[in-house]
Design a protein around this motif. Structure first.
Motif, PDB file in Angstrom:
ATOM      1  N   UNK A 128      -1.937  -2.349  -8.442  1.00 42.64           N
ATOM      2  CA  UNK A 128      -2.033  -2.964  -7.116  1.00 42.64           C
ATOM      3  C   UNK A 128      -2.153  -1.790  -6.128  1.00 42.64           C
ATOM      4  N   UNK A 129      -3.209  -1.836  -5.380  1.00 40.70           N
ATOM      5  CA  UNK A 129      -3.510  -0.701  -4.479  1.00 40.70           C
ATOM      6  C   UNK A 129      -3.448  -1.183  -3.037  1.00 40.70           C
ATOM      7  N   UNK A 130      -2.537  -0.581  -2.283  1.00 41.25           N
ATOM      8  CA  UNK A 130      -2.333  -1.009  -0.891  1.00 41.25           C
ATOM      9  C   UNK A 130      -2.764   0.139   0.039  1.00 41.25           C
ATOM     10  N   UNK A 131      -3.699  -0.189   0.917  1.00 46.48           N
ATOM     11  CA  UNK A 131      -4.259   0.879   1.798  1.00 46.48           C
ATOM     12  C   UNK A 131      -4.122   0.448   3.261  1.00 46.48           C
ATOM     13  N   UNK A 132      -3.555   1.350   4.063  1.00 47.98           N
ATOM     14  CA  UNK A 132      -3.379   0.988   5.483  1.00 47.98           C
ATOM     15  C   UNK A 132      -3.852   2.122   6.416  1.00 47.98           C
ATOM     16  N   UNK A 133      -4.372   1.747   7.533  1.00 50.05           N
ATOM     17  CA  UNK A 133      -4.882   2.753   8.498  1.00 50.05           C
ATOM     18  C   UNK A 133      -3.835   2.932   9.602  1.00 50.05           C
ATOM     19  N   UNK A 134      -3.581   4.180   9.912  1.00 54.38           N
ATOM     20  CA  UNK A 134      -2.622   4.459  10.979  1.00 54.38           C
ATOM     21  C   UNK A 134      -3.217   3.999  12.306  1.00 54.38           C
ATOM     22  N   UNK A 135      -2.336   3.526  13.199  1.00 56.39           N
ATOM     23  CA  UNK A 135      -2.813   2.915  14.433  1.00 56.39           C
ATOM     24  C   UNK A 135      -3.501   3.947  15.357  1.00 56.39           C
ATOM     25  N   UNK A 136      -2.912   5.120  15.404  1.00 58.90           N
ATOM     26  CA  UNK A 136      -3.429   6.035  16.429  1.00 58.90           C
ATOM     27  C   UNK A 136      -4.253   7.175  15.856  1.00 58.90           C
ATOM     28  N   UNK A 137      -4.180   7.373  14.566  1.00 59.74           N
ATOM     29  CA  UNK A 137      -4.849   8.544  13.987  1.00 59.74           C
ATOM     30  C   UNK A 137      -5.809   8.134  12.887  1.00 59.74           C
ATOM     31  N   UNK A 138      -6.820   8.898  12.705  1.00 61.01           N
ATOM     32  CA  UNK A 138      -7.804   8.580  11.654  1.00 61.01           C
ATOM     33  C   UNK A 138      -7.271   8.960  10.270  1.00 61.01           C
TER      34      UNK A 138
END
Lengths: 680, 149
Positions: free
Chosen positions: A256-266
């Motif tokens: 199970x692969x969970x990927x999230x993008x930070x709100x303020x940074x790339x």
């Protein structure tokens, strides 16, 4: 029968159903547990990702705040008084960096790309970083905001380092330099490592372009290059968004692969959860459940098998019993002798079809009733005595004493003789007596007939003896009286003649003639007596003439009117037949003379329809019935007729419609005549 | 004077034979004949006879019975049995019954005249064979009538 088979099958079926139900429910339970475990792990992975995103964001925000603080400080009029490489600037940097664990140092780069100040050392040895992207971004690309570099090894201790930078400008807006925060990648990795979970879940931090920044566990070779696990992933485009996907990795394991993008940074954070590992606790839970279920199944199956084999053996026994019973039943039913079994109290327990036929009773009617029904009243007491004696005896089986007559009684009351064999046995602890009965009515009848025939034969033999004796007496008397006296007379005459001649006297020729007459008489006597011994006339004259002579003689003696009609006399060939018929005629005539009290006799010999018939009829008083069986003359006539294949009958009546009288009739088929002739 | 002889025999031949033989003698003559026992008894009662010549086998009364009846009528009348039967069979019984002589028809015919004369004379005529038989007859049954011959 059917019920028995169903029992064992039902046990098997029930066991199979139970086992199936257990297996299904346990499987379902396990599957549910697994699903919930996986869901739980997924949620955990997802929330972990979110948490890490926040933490990472905070780290970068902290570093950015420091950078912004330094930028602001150095951009104020006061700050501008100090050169970038001055000691106060170094103090500023040192003060700002203290307490920020994620940052290993903060340093200033001048517009020429030389590191001129650092939070670490003062004075700072001059190192050029003009080739680094974080310098180029601001110096040449005119970036005004901030920049996060690619991970690279620093030039101080060669650690993997991520650089975050902000530009510095002169009052007139001229590029003054760059303030750079060196963020230790091992520090991040250490932070990620600090998250203690049930099991390790790989964590990774990526740059927006997919290059790996940090990972736990540490992947030294992959840092700074595109992360292979992102190959197929669609990147989340908005901040705070977490995408969770399930995929199969190179080793074929489900993840199970969970990927999230930070709100303020790339930047992206990922957590990978190996299903295998996430299911470890599920396995621990499930194993005893599975084992337990398995044990229950095995137990159920064993019990079912045991019961099944028990039931099967019972069924087989029942079947064997049934076969034995059928065989027994068949045997009892098929024997020709009647079989009747009774219990201790003489009640009938078995009555086979032969017994049904013998007594004209149905087994269904008689079973359970007293045996006495089968015996006439008068014989019961005696029969009870027999049975009581037999019960006392040691022997298990014996024939009823054949001397003692056993009498049975049929349903219609008819009594009949029985020959029986009785046996006793203990069945189910109780005495049972079985009698095999044979109806000997026919046997008795035959025995009686035989006795009667024997008696007749004895009578015949005796009578023949008597007849012969009478015959001899008669012949002897005739020889003595006639021939003897004639010869004595002759002898006396000769004596007289002899005396005369001796005395010298003469004798007249008359005397000699007298003697010759005497001799002729003697010769005639010899002839007559010999004829009586054997009808030579039959040989000399033939059958027809012999009968004619005999009847003539008879008519002379008896003074009866005898009529003779012999159209078929030439059919009688052969000595045996001729003698037999001649003697029958003789005997019949003698009977007529003795018993019939008749005045007329008629002798006929005719052929009609290939049958030769000799009949002797008289008009006398008719035949007495009681004489028919025992009459000696009749028996010998019958014997004579039978000896030449003829049948012998006596009918009353002188002729058709003539009332009283007797007709003796001897008939022979012509074929038999031919056969007798050939045989002769 | 001739002796009157009564011949009792059911066979005429025998009676004729005897008549013929006796006709040639000086001392004997057949003065009467009978064919059966009843006639014989009548003749015996009728008159005196010198001798009865008797056959045994006859229709009606047989010879042995007749001996006793004749003896009852005329105890002194001599009886000579002249029979077809052998001596062994009847002779002893005939003698016991009262006959004075027994001659078998089978025997020598020439003995008939001497036998008749002897018996008529009141003697006994028995053959040597019959003498032997009588000697051997020692039965205690001796209540026979006294012999008159």
């Amino acid at each position: 029968m059917r019920i028995q088979i169903q029992q064992s099958k039902a046990v098997g079926l029930l066991a199979a159903l139970t086992i199936a139900a257990i297996l299904v429910s346990v499987t379902f339970l396990i599957w549910r547990l697994r699903a919930s475990e996986l869901e739980h792990a997924r949620l955990e992975t997802q929330s972990l990702t979110e948490m890490l995103m926040q933490q990472t964001q905070q780290s970068f925000e902290g570093a950015d705040l420091v950078l912004q603080g330094v930028q602001e400080r150095l951009s104020t009029p006061f700050g501008r008084q100090f050169s970038l490489d001055s000691a106060p600037t170094h103090l500023l940097l040192s003060a700002r960096v203290s307490g920020m664990r994620q940052m290993s140092s903060i340093f200033l780069v001048d517009a020429q790309g030389t590191v001129i100040n650092s939070s670490l050392d003062f004075p700072m040895p001059k190192i050029t970083v003009a080739d680094r992207d974080y310098f180029k971004k601001f110096a040449f690309d005119g970036e005004k905001s901030y920049f996060i570099s690619k991970p690279m090894r620093n030039r101080i201790n060669n650690d993997w380092t991520l650089y975050m930078a902000r530009p510095l400008f002169e009052v007139n807006g001229k590029f003054r330099g760059v303030v750079v925060a060196a963020m230790s990648i091992p520090q991040f990795e250490q932070m990620y490592q600090m998250i203690k979970l049930d099991y390790d879940r790989p964590i990774a931090l990526y740059h927006a372009d997919g290059n790996l920044i940090a990972s736990q566990p540490h992947r030294d070779n992959s840092i700074g290059s595109f992360a292979p696990e992102l190959k197929h992933e669609a990147f989340p485009t908005k901040g705070n968004e977490v995408r969770t996907i399930k995929h199969v990795n190179e080793e074929g394991e489900s993840e199970v692969f969970s990927l999230g993008r930070l709100a303020k940074y790339p930047l992206f954070v990922s957590v990978t959860d190996d299903e295998n590992l996430s299911l470890a606790s599920w396995r621990e839970t499930v194993t005893p459940i599975g084992m337990g279920a398995l044990l229950v199944c095995i137990f159920t199956a064993s019990i079912a098998l045991f019961l099944n084999s028990k039931l099967k053996s019972k069924e087989e026994m029942a079947k064997a019993l049934r076969v034995a019973k059928d065989r027994y039943q068949h045997t009892v039913n098929s024997v020709m002798d009647a079989i009747v079994a009774v219990d201790e109290s003489m009640h009938i327990v078995l009555f086979n079809p032969a017994a049904e036929r013998m007594f004209n009773l149905r087994a269904s009617e008689i079973v359970g009733q007293s045996f006495d029904i089968l015996i006439p009243d008068w014989a019961r007491t005696r029969h009870h005595g027999h049975v009581a004696n037999f019960i006392q005896e040691e022997t298990a089986s014996r024939p009823m004493n054949p001397q003692l007559e056993i009498t049975g009684k049929r349903a219609n009351g008819e009594e009949f003789p029985i020959e029986s064999t009785i046996s006793k046995s203990i069945i189910g602890g109780k005495l049972q007596m079985t009698a095999v009965l044979r109806d000997v009515t026919a046997h008795r009848h035959a025995a009686n007939e035989l006795r009667k025939v024997n008696q007749q034969l004895r009578n015949l033999s005796t009578s023949l003896q008597e007849v012969r004796e009478q015959e001899r007496t008669r012949l002897s008397r005739e020889l003595h009286d006639e021939l003897g006296q004639q010869l004595t007379g002759l002898k006396l005459s000769l004596s007289w003649l002899g005396t005369r001649l001796k005395d010298g006297r003469t004798a007249t020729p008359d005397a000699v003639d007298d003697m010759r007459h005497l001799l002729d008489g003697a010769i005639a006597s010899v002839r007559r007596i010999s004829t009586e011994l054997r009808p030579l006339v039959l040989d000399d004259l033939g059958f027809g003439d012999a009968i004619a002579w005999q009847t003539l003689e008879f008519a002379k003696l008896s003074q009866l009117d005898v009529k003779l009609n012999l159209p078929a006399e030439n059919e009688v060939k052969g000595d045996a037949l001729a003698t037999a018929l001649f003697r029958i005629v003789q005997e019949s005539l003698t009977n007529v003379a003795r018993h019939a009290n008749a005045t007329q006799v008629k002798v006929d010999l005719i052929v009609a329809h290939d049958i030769l018939t000799l009949s002797i009829c008289d008009n006398g008083q008719g035949f007495q019935d009681n004489a028919r069986e025992d009459g000696i003359g009749l028996v010998s006539m019958r014997e004579r007729a039978t000896s030449v294949g003829a049948s012998f009958n006596i009918v009353n009546g002188f002729g058709p419609g003539l009332g009283t009288g007797t007709t003796i009739e001897v008939t022979i088929p012509v074929q038999v005549l031919i056969y007798v002739e050939e045989k002769a | 004077m001739k002796i009157d002889v009564l011949v009792v025999d059911d066979h005429a031949i025998i009676r004729d034979g005897l008549k013929k033989i006796l006709a040639d003698t000086e001392d004997l003559v057949v003065a009467g004949e009978a064919g059966n026992g009843n006639v014989a008894l009548d003749k015996v009662r009728e008159r005196d006879w010198g001798l009865v010549v008797l056959d045994i086998s006859m229709p009606g009364r047989n010879g042995l019975e007749l001996i006793k009846l004749i003896k009852a009528e005329r105890p002194k009348l001599p009886i000579l049995i002249f029979s077809m039967h052998h001596e062994e069979q009847y002779a002893v019984r005939a003698i016991r019954a009262g006959a004075c002589g027994y001659l078998s028809k089978e025997g020598d015919s020439d003995l008939i005249l001497p036998a008749m004369r002897r018996v008529a004379a009141g003697s006994v005529f028995i053959s040597p064979k019959l003498a032997e038989l009588l000697a051997m007859d020692v039965s205690p049954n001796t209540h026979e009538q006294p012999h008159t011959c």
